[in-house]
Motif scaffolding. Structure first.
Motif, PDB file in Angstrom:
ATOM      1  N   THR A   1       0.827  -1.215   0.000  1.00  0.00           N
ATOM      2  CA  THR A   1       0.000   0.000   0.000  1.00  0.00           C
ATOM      3  C   THR A   1       0.860   1.263   0.000  1.00  0.00           C
ATOM      4  OG1 THR A   1      -0.170  -0.048   2.420  1.00  0.00           O
ATOM      5  CG2 THR A   1      -1.946  -1.103   1.175  1.00  0.00           C
ATOM      6  N   MET A   2       2.064   1.184   0.564  1.00  0.00           N
ATOM      7  CA  MET A   2       2.904   2.375   0.674  1.00  0.00           C
ATOM      8  C   MET A   2       3.792   2.615  -0.541  1.00  0.00           C
ATOM      9  SD  MET A   2       4.100   2.190   4.650  1.00  0.00           S
ATOM     10  CE  MET A   2       5.243   3.540   4.452  1.00  0.00           C
TER      11      MET A   2
ATOM     12  N   ALA B   1      -4.790  -0.916  -2.297  1.00  0.00           N
ATOM     13  CA  ALA B   1      -4.323   0.338  -2.894  1.00  0.00           C
ATOM     14  C   ALA B   1      -5.055   0.646  -4.193  1.00  0.00           C
ATOM     15  CB  ALA B   1      -2.815   0.264  -3.134  1.00  0.00           C
ATOM     16  N   LEU B   2      -5.233  -0.367  -5.039  1.00  0.00           N
ATOM     17  CA  LEU B   2      -5.911  -0.155  -6.316  1.00  0.00           C
ATOM     18  C   LEU B   2      -7.373   0.206  -6.133  1.00  0.00           C
ATOM     19  CD1 LEU B   2      -4.342  -3.045  -8.420  1.00  0.00           C
ATOM     20  CD2 LEU B   2      -4.040  -0.594  -8.807  1.00  0.00           C
TER      21      LEU B   2
ATOM     22  N   ASP C   1      -9.416   1.415   2.792  1.00  0.00           N
ATOM     23  CA  ASP C   1      -8.690   1.686   4.030  1.00  0.00           C
ATOM     24  C   ASP C   1      -7.759   0.506   4.333  1.00  0.00           C
ATOM     25  OD1 ASP C   1      -7.816   2.303   6.569  1.00  0.00           O
ATOM     26  OD2 ASP C   1      -9.774   2.949   7.287  1.00  0.00           O
ATOM     27  N   ALA C   2      -6.475   0.795   4.513  1.00  0.00           N
ATOM     28  CA  ALA C   2      -5.487  -0.264   4.762  1.00  0.00           C
ATOM     29  C   ALA C   2      -5.649  -0.901   6.131  1.00  0.00           C
ATOM     30  CB  ALA C   2      -4.076   0.300   4.613  1.00  0.00           C
TER      31      ALA C   2
ATOM     32  N   VAL D   1       1.822  -0.661  -6.234  1.00  0.00           N
ATOM     33  CA  VAL D   1       0.526  -1.310  -6.384  1.00  0.00           C
ATOM     34  C   VAL D   1       0.625  -2.515  -7.315  1.00  0.00           C
ATOM     35  CG1 VAL D   1      -0.846   0.732  -5.896  1.00  0.00           C
ATOM     36  CG2 VAL D   1      -0.122   0.290  -8.232  1.00  0.00           C
TER      37      VAL D   1
ATOM     38  N   GLY E   1      -2.430  -6.048  -0.117  1.00  0.00           N
ATOM     39  CA  GLY E   1      -2.123  -4.625  -0.055  1.00  0.00           C
ATOM     40  C   GLY E   1      -2.276  -3.951  -1.405  1.00  0.00           C
ATOM     41  N   ALA E   2      -1.850  -4.645  -2.477  1.00  0.00           N
ATOM     42  CA  ALA E   2      -1.998  -4.090  -3.824  1.00  0.00           C
ATOM     43  C   ALA E   2      -3.467  -3.929  -4.183  1.00  0.00           C
ATOM     44  CB  ALA E   2      -1.298  -5.001  -4.838  1.00  0.00           C
TER      45      ALA E   2
ATOM     46  N   GLY F   1      -8.509   1.802  -3.536  1.00  0.00           N
ATOM     47  CA  GLY F   1      -8.611   3.017  -2.732  1.00  0.00           C
ATOM     48  C   GLY F   1      -9.284   2.776  -1.397  1.00  0.00           C
TER      49      GLY F   1
ATOM     50  N   TRP G   1       1.320  -8.871   0.125  1.00  0.00           N
ATOM     51  CA  TRP G   1       1.517  -7.929  -0.980  1.00  0.00           C
ATOM     52  C   TRP G   1       0.311  -7.923  -1.913  1.00  0.00           C
ATOM     53  CZ3 TRP G   1       5.751  -4.690  -1.815  1.00  0.00           C
ATOM     54  CH2 TRP G   1       5.728  -3.986  -3.021  1.00  0.00           C
TER      55      TRP G   1
END
Length: 201
Positions: free
Chosen positions: A84-85, A138-139, A143-144, A88, A134-135, A141, A131
């Motif tokens: 996420t950081m 992120a894609l 909340d992590a 992506v 998280g990807a 949008g 990963w």
């Protein structure tokens, strides 16, 4: 007969209209933590490798089970946060299939591994699947914080699976665990074939 069925046609047509489908990150409406819990429990490409590693750890004794119990959720969380950081891009589509095939195969073979080696497998599994999660977060949008729900659920699932196997004493019960591992490996083989077929077309 046809005249009686005509009034029902609009209702049947309405039932055939597809609803929105989500492949990942199920939205429960209860917040990101619960979304993460629901995601893991409803995503067999994440849940099955966790179960396989829990079964493998249990076959290798309580010490291996205790290491996986803490290492796997932490590695998953770190992999997800990193995705996420910093990026992506997700690993190749066949990564999930390979993890199922490898862990299921090791479980089916009742591979004798040291607790340290089982912990290394936990780091690899957690990093790759974390990963992927998280990807996806992120894609989308999202909340992590959902990663915390996923990690907590992994802790519980791993504890239950490994503790159950450690407690087994009868030889036939351990054979049943190995059979479960072979099914997981077969699922991974099917997924790998499907991903290669999709890549070819």
């Amino acid at each position: 007969m046809m005249r009686r069925a005509l009034p029902a046609l609009p209702g049947v047509a309405l039932l055939l209209v597809p609803a929105a489908a989500r492949a990942h990150l199920t939205d429960t409406g209860l917040g990101p933590i619960y979304d993460g819990i629901a995601h893991l429990l409803l995503s067999f490409d994440d849940l099955l490798p966790v179960l396989a590693l829990g079964l493998l750890a249990g076959l290798n004794g309580a010490a291996a089970g205790r290491r996986v119990l803490f290492v796997l959720p932490l590695a998953w969380l770190c992999g997800g946060i990193a995705a996420t950081m910093f990026a992506v891009a997700a690993p190749p589509a066949g990564a999930t299939a390979v993890s199922l095939l490898a862990l299921g195969g090791l479980t089916a073979a009742s591979a004798r591994l040291s607790p340290a080696m089982v912990a290394v497998l936990a780091v690899l599994l957690g990093s790759v699947h974390g990963w992927l999660n998280g990807a996806a977060i992120a894609l989308a949008g999202r909340d992590a914080t959902g990663l915390a729900g996923i990690a907590a659920t992994i802790f519980v699932v791993t504890a239950l699976a490994s503790a159950l196997v450690v407690s087994l004493r009868a030889p036939w019960t351990r054979i049943a665990v190995r059979v479960a591992g072979s099914w997981i490996a077969a699922t991974g083989l099917l997924m790998l074939g499907w991903s290669l077929r999709s890549a070819a077309f």
